[in-house]
Design a protein around this motif. Structure first.
Motif, PDB file in Angstrom:
ATOM      1  N   PHE A   1       0.839  -1.198   0.000  1.00 40.08           N
ATOM      2  CA  PHE A   1       0.000   0.000   0.000  1.00 40.08           C
ATOM      3  C   PHE A   1       0.876   1.252   0.000  1.00 40.08           C
ATOM      4  N   VAL A   2       1.956   1.196   0.751  1.00 37.60           N
ATOM      5  CA  VAL A   2       2.863   2.351   0.798  1.00 37.60           C
ATOM      6  C   VAL A   2       3.470   2.602  -0.583  1.00 37.60           C
ATOM      7  N   THR A   3       3.930   1.545  -1.248  1.00 38.18           N
ATOM      8  CA  THR A   3       4.497   1.767  -2.589  1.00 38.18           C
ATOM      9  C   THR A   3       3.414   2.253  -3.553  1.00 38.18           C
ATOM     10  N   PHE A   4       2.181   1.775  -3.338  1.00 37.65           N
ATOM     11  CA  PHE A   4       1.080   2.260  -4.174  1.00 37.65           C
ATOM     12  C   PHE A   4       0.893   3.762  -3.977  1.00 37.65           C
ATOM     13  N   LEU A   5       0.888   4.198  -2.721  1.00 33.42           N
ATOM     14  CA  LEU A   5       0.702   5.625  -2.445  1.00 33.42           C
ATOM     15  C   LEU A   5       1.828   6.453  -3.072  1.00 33.42           C
ATOM     16  N   ILE A   6       3.052   5.914  -2.995  1.00 32.51           N
ATOM     17  CA  ILE A   6       4.164   6.641  -3.617  1.00 32.51           C
ATOM     18  C   ILE A   6       3.947   6.748  -5.119  1.00 32.51           C
ATOM     19  N   SER A   7       3.466   5.651  -5.722  1.00 27.57           N
ATOM     20  CA  SER A   7       3.327   5.646  -7.177  1.00 27.57           C
ATOM     21  C   SER A   7       2.214   6.592  -7.644  1.00 27.57           C
ATOM     22  N   LEU A   8       1.378   7.050  -6.723  1.00 27.89           N
ATOM     23  CA  LEU A   8       0.336   8.008  -7.124  1.00 27.89           C
ATOM     24  C   LEU A   8       0.944   9.323  -7.611  1.00 27.89           C
ATOM     25  N   ILE A   9       2.211   9.562  -7.213  1.00 25.28           N
ATOM     26  CA  ILE A   9       2.904  10.760  -7.696  1.00 25.28           C
ATOM     27  C   ILE A   9       2.904  10.795  -9.227  1.00 25.28           C
ATOM     28  N   VAL A  10       3.088   9.597  -9.826  1.00 29.70           N
ATOM     29  CA  VAL A  10       3.090   9.513 -11.281  1.00 29.70           C
ATOM     30  C   VAL A  10       1.757   9.976 -11.833  1.00 29.70           C
ATOM     31  N   LEU A  11       0.686   9.549 -11.178  1.00 34.42           N
ATOM     32  CA  LEU A  11      -0.649   9.903 -11.639  1.00 34.42           C
ATOM     33  C   LEU A  11      -0.832  11.418 -11.595  1.00 34.42           C
ATOM     34  N   VAL A  12      -0.379  12.024 -10.513  1.00 27.89           N
ATOM     35  CA  VAL A  12      -0.486  13.479 -10.394  1.00 27.89           C
ATOM     36  C   VAL A  12       0.283  14.144 -11.534  1.00 27.89           C
ATOM     37  N   GLY A  13       1.515  13.670 -11.742  1.00 24.22           N
ATOM     38  CA  GLY A  13       2.346  14.248 -12.799  1.00 24.22           C
ATOM     39  C   GLY A  13       1.702  14.130 -14.163  1.00 24.22           C
ATOM     40  N   VAL A  14       1.273  12.919 -14.502  1.00 23.39           N
ATOM     41  CA  VAL A  14       0.680  12.685 -15.821  1.00 23.39           C
ATOM     42  C   VAL A  14      -0.618  13.484 -15.960  1.00 23.39           C
ATOM     43  N   GLY A  15      -1.386  13.535 -14.866  1.00 24.83           N
ATOM     44  CA  GLY A  15      -2.639  14.300 -14.881  1.00 24.83           C
ATOM     45  C   GLY A  15      -2.388  15.769 -15.192  1.00 24.83           C
ATOM     46  N   ILE A  16      -1.350  16.329 -14.604  1.00 23.18           N
ATOM     47  CA  ILE A  16      -1.036  17.742 -14.845  1.00 23.18           C
ATOM     48  C   ILE A  16      -0.586  17.957 -16.285  1.00 23.18           C
ATOM     49  N   VAL A  17       0.300  17.067 -16.739  1.00 22.66           N
ATOM     50  CA  VAL A  17       0.814  17.212 -18.099  1.00 22.66           C
ATOM     51  C   VAL A  17      -0.315  17.120 -19.118  1.00 22.66           C
ATOM     52  N   LEU A  18      -1.253  16.171 -18.882  1.00 21.97           N
ATOM     53  CA  LEU A  18      -2.333  15.985 -19.860  1.00 21.97           C
ATOM     54  C   LEU A  18      -3.540  16.859 -19.546  1.00 21.97           C
ATOM     55  N   ARG A  19      -3.377  17.761 -18.611  1.00 23.53           N
ATOM     56  CA  ARG A  19      -4.394  18.755 -18.267  1.00 23.53           C
ATOM     57  C   ARG A  19      -5.747  18.137 -17.899  1.00 23.53           C
ATOM     58  N   VAL A  20      -5.705  17.219 -16.966  1.00 24.29           N
ATOM     59  CA  VAL A  20      -6.952  16.708 -16.404  1.00 24.29           C
ATOM     60  C   VAL A  20      -7.410  17.725 -15.368  1.00 24.29           C
ATOM     61  N   HIS A  21      -8.692  18.121 -15.457  1.00 23.94           N
ATOM     62  CA  HIS A  21      -9.155  19.143 -14.504  1.00 23.94           C
ATOM     63  C   HIS A  21      -9.836  18.491 -13.321  1.00 23.94           C
ATOM     64  N   PRO A  22      -9.201  18.568 -12.172  1.00 20.67           N
ATOM     65  CA  PRO A  22      -9.815  17.943 -10.998  1.00 20.67           C
ATOM     66  C   PRO A  22     -11.052  18.723 -10.532  1.00 20.67           C
ATOM     67  N   THR A  23     -12.038  17.993 -10.047  1.00 19.94           N
ATOM     68  CA  THR A  23     -13.203  18.629  -9.435  1.00 19.94           C
ATOM     69  C   THR A  23     -13.223  18.217  -7.973  1.00 19.94           C
ATOM     70  N   ILE A  24     -14.233  18.681  -7.271  1.00 23.20           N
ATOM     71  CA  ILE A  24     -14.334  18.370  -5.848  1.00 23.20           C
ATOM     72  C   ILE A  24     -14.459  16.858  -5.626  1.00 23.20           C
ATOM     73  N   TYR A  25     -14.967  16.162  -6.641  1.00 25.60           N
ATOM     74  CA  TYR A  25     -15.188  14.713  -6.491  1.00 25.60           C
ATOM     75  C   TYR A  25     -13.896  13.913  -6.368  1.00 25.60           C
ATOM     76  N   ILE A  26     -12.773  14.594  -6.615  1.00 27.49           N
ATOM     77  CA  ILE A  26     -11.494  13.893  -6.480  1.00 27.49           C
ATOM     78  C   ILE A  26     -11.322  13.370  -5.057  1.00 27.49           C
ATOM     79  N   LEU A  27     -11.979  14.040  -4.110  1.00 25.32           N
ATOM     80  CA  LEU A  27     -11.875  13.598  -2.718  1.00 25.32           C
ATOM     81  C   LEU A  27     -12.491  12.210  -2.528  1.00 25.32           C
ATOM     82  N   GLU A  28     -13.465  11.895  -3.374  1.00 22.99           N
ATOM     83  CA  GLU A  28     -14.121  10.588  -3.245  1.00 22.99           C
ATOM     84  C   GLU A  28     -13.195   9.436  -3.632  1.00 22.99           C
ATOM     85  N   ALA A  29     -12.025   9.749  -4.150  1.00 21.00           N
ATOM     86  CA  ALA A  29     -11.080   8.687  -4.529  1.00 21.00           C
ATOM     87  C   ALA A  29     -10.669   7.839  -3.333  1.00 21.00           C
TER      88      ALA A  29
END
Ligand SMILES: Nc1ncnc2c1ncn2[C@@H]1O[C@H](COP(=O)(O)OP(=O)(O)OP(=O)(O)O)[C@@H](O)[C@H]1O
Ligand SMILES: [Mg+2]
Lengths: 246, 261
Positions: free
Chosen positions: B116-144
Motif C-alpha cells: 500500500f505504501v508503494t502504491f501511495l508513492i506511485s500516485l505521484i506519477v498519476l499526479v504528474g501525468v494528470g497535470i501534463v495531460l491537463r486533467v481538470h480535478p473537481t471536488i469529487y477527487i476527494l471521493e477517490a
C-alpha cells in the motif's frame, strides 16, 4: 499458579502428524478425500508432561536425540501451542532456540538487530540505546554492516545470542546454545549467563553435556520418548541418566 | 472485553509492524540502481506501452487515455502485488515463526501495508501525468479515498485467506496467479469499457469488485464526477465479507501453521 512459581506445565501433550507423503497440494487432497483415506499418522512427541519450576530455579532437561527436549522448550516459549494441557509462565521470557535461524539473509547485521529485536518485542528506543552493547558483545566488528547471508553459522549464532540476551529476562530458555561459537565466545556467553543466574533468573536448559548441566543447574528432568521419567535434584537425576545411557 | 485485549496486543506489535513494512520495501529495491524510483518508473513505462499499443488498436486518440490506463494499472497492481505478498506472508516467514511467538497476522498485515505504501508513492506519477495531460480535478477527487480504502480492505481479506490456504496447499500460489490474470482481463485496465458493454459481456464488470473500485477511482480522478453508488456499496460489502472470512479462517487455523511450514 502460585506466586513463587515461574513455569507451570500441566498435562502437556504435543501431537505431530507424521505423514509419509505430506499432502500439500489440492489435487492429492481431493483424491484422498474422495477415497476417504486422508489419514494422519499421529505421533505424540510429548505426552502427559507435568512439572513446575520455582522462581530462581535452574532446570536442566536431559534426554536422548528425539526425546522431545526442543519440543518442550518451544511449547514453554509459546512458539508451539500444545495439543493437550496447559503451560503458564510468569514474567519476561527470553527464548534462545536455534540461534542464528530466523534472520533475514539479505539484511545486514545492523538491520537484523532492529528487525529481530522488534520480533522479540523490544522497543525502538530500547534498541537504539542498546545497539552498541549488542554489536560489541557479538564481536562482529565491521561485519555488522554486511548482509547476514555472508556470515558463518558461528557468526550468526553470536549475533542471535547477543540480541536475545540484551534484556534482563525473568525466564531464560536455552536450547544447546552454549555449544555454538568458538571457545572464546562460549566462555563469554557462559559468563553472561552466570551473571543472569546471580540475578535470580529462572532457567530451562537443554544440553547434551551432563557435566554442563550439573555445573549450571540445580534441578533436572529426564525425557524419554516424550515422557517425563525423572524429576528432582540435579545430582540424583544425573546419576539416573548416566545409568540409562551407559 | 476480548476486543480490547486484541487491540492492546496489536498495539504492542506496532514497532514490529513498522520494521516488517520497512524490510519488505527496502528488500524489494535493494541492489537495484534506481531503488525506490522504480515505483514511479515502472507504472510510467507500462502506461506508455499500453497506451501506444491499445490506444492505437482501439483508435483511441483522446488526450486523457493514458490517465485512464494509469488509474487502472495502479489500482490493479496494488491489488495483485499485495495479495501475492499476503499469500506468501506466513510460509515465507517460516524461519521467524518457528523461533519466536508473534501473532502471525502481523506478517500478513505487513505485506499488505508495504504494498500500500508503494502504491501511495506511485500516485505521484498519476499526479504528474494528470497535470501534463491537463486533467481538470473537481471536488469529487476527494471521493477517490473510498475505492482505495475498499480495495485495501479487500486485499487484506484476500491476503488472510490466501496466506492460510498457502500453508496447507502450495499450489494455491499457482491458482491465484491464474485467477489474478483473469481478474485483470475483466477489470478494463487498458481497454475502454464501451468495447465490452456493446457485446453483452458487461456482466463481468458487475461481479468484479476490483473493477468497481477502479471505475469509481476513475470517476473521482479522471472524469470528475460523483461515484457509482451501486459499485461502491457492492464492492464495500464484498471487501467486508472477505475480511471477515479471512480473519475467521486465519484465526481458526493459525495454531496449526507451524506444523506445516
Ligand atoms: N514439526 C515437527 N513435525 C513433526 N515431527 C516433529 C516436529 N518437530 C519435532 N518432531 C518430532 O518430535 C520428536 C522430538 O523432537 P525434538 O526436536 O523435541 O527432540 P530433541 O529431544 O530436541 O532431540 P535432539 O537431542 O536431537 O535435539 C522427534 O521424534 C521429531 O521427529
Ligand atoms: Mg533439540
Amino acid at each position: 499458579m502460585k506466586e513463587n512459581v515461574a513455569i507451570s506445565v500441566k498435562d502437556v501433550g504435543m501431537r505431530f502428524n507424521l505423514n509419509q507423503e505430506h499432502v500439500d497440494n489440492l489435487k492429492e487432497y481431493f483424491i484422498k478425500l474422495l477415497k476417504r483415506n486422508l489419514k494422519y499418522n499421529e505421533f505424540w512427541a510429548l505426552k502427559g508432561i507435568n512439572f513446575e519450576v520455582k522462581k530462581g530455579e535452574r532446570l536442566g532437561v536431559l534426554g536422548l536425540n528425539g526425546s522431545g527436549k526442543s519440543t518442550l522448550l518451544k511449547v514453554v516459549s509459546g512458539v508451539l501451542k500444545p495439543s493437550a494441557g496447559k503451560v503458564q509462565t510468569r514474567g519476561v521470557v527470553a527464548p534462545l532456540l536455534e540461534l542464528g535461524a530466523g534472520f533475514s539473509p539479505q539484511y545486514t547485521g545492523r538491520e537484523n538487530i532492529y528487525l529481530y529485536g522488534a520480533v522479540l518485542g523490544y522497543k525502538k528506543s530500547f534498541l537504539d540505546e542498546k545497539f552498541d552493547e549488542i554489536a560489541d558483545f557479538s564481536g562482529l566488528g565491521e561485519f555488522i554492516e554486511v548482509p547476514i547471508k555472508n556470515y558463518s553459522s558461528g557468526m550468526k549464532s553470536r549475533l542471535g545470542f547477543s540480541i536475545a540476551t540484551i534484556v534482563e529476562p525473568d525466564i531464560l530458555i536455552l536450547d544447546e546454545v552454549l555449544s555454538v561459537g568458538d571457545k572464546k565466545f562460549r566462555t563469554k556467553c557462559e559468563k553472561k549467563i552466570m551473571n543472569m543466574f546471580d540475578k535470580g533468573v529462572t532457567v530451562l536448559f537443554v544440553s547434551h553435556s551432563l557435566e554442563q548441566v550439573q555445573r549450571l543447574c540445580n534441578k533436572a528432568i529426564i525425557l524419554d520418548s516424550g515422557r517425563l521419567v525423572a524429576h528432582g535434584a540435579v545430582d540424583k537425576v544425573a546419576r539416573i541418566y548416566k545409568n540409562m545411557t551407559d | 472485553m476480548d476486543i480490547k485485549k486484541y487491540i492492546k496486543n496489536f498495539l504492542n506489535y506496532k514497532y514490529l509492524l513498522y520494521e516488517l513494512v520497512k524490510k519488505n520495501i527496502k528488500l524489494k529495491y535493494r541492489r537495484s540502481y534506481l531503488g525506490i524510483l522504480w515505483t514511479l518508473i515502472e507504472p510510467l513505462l507500462t502506461m506508455m506501452v499500453l497506451t501506444l499499443v491499445f490506444g492505437t488498436l482501439f483508435g483511441r486518440d483522446d488526450r486523457t487515455f493514458p490517465v485512464y490506463v494509469l488509474c487502472g494499472r495502479l489500482l490493479f497492481s496494488f491489488f495483485s502485488s499485495s495479495t501475492k505478498a499476503g499469500l506468501k506472508a506466513v510460509s515465507g516467514n517460516a524461519a521467524m515463526i518457528k523461533k519466536v511467538y508473534v501473532p502471525k497476522y502481523i506478517y500478513v498485515i505487513a505485506s499488505i501495508i508495504s504494498n500500500f505504501v508503494t502504491f501511495l508513492i506511485s500516485l505521484i506519477v498519476l499526479v504528474g501525468v494528470g497535470i501534463v495531460l491537463r486533467v481538470h480535478p473537481t471536488i469529487y477527487i476527494l471521493e477517490a479515498v473510498f475505492p482505495v480504502i475498499i480495495l485495501l480492505v479487500m486485499s487484506l481479506g484476500a491476503g488472510l485467506i490466501l496466506a492460510t490456504l498457502d500453508v496447507f496447499f502450495r499450489d494455491v500460489e499457482y491458482i491465484w496467479s491464474v485467477a489474478t490474470m483473469l481478474i485483470s482481463y475483466a477489470s478494463a485496465i487498458f481497454y475502454p469499457t464501451d468495447r465490452v458493454i456493446g457485446t453483452g459481456n458487461a456482466w463481468v464488470f458487475d461481479i468484479n469488485p476490483v473493477y468497481m473500485c477502479i471505475a469509481n477511482f476513475r470517476n473521482a480522478v479522471l472524469y470528475g464526477q460523483p461515484m457509482n453508488i451501486v459499485y461502491c456499496t457492492r464492492s464495500a460489502i464484498v471487501a467486508v465479507c472477505l475480511l471477515a472470512a479471512g480473519a475467521i479462517l486465519f484465526y481458526k487455523n493459525q495454531d496449526k501453521f507451524i506444523l506445516h511450514i
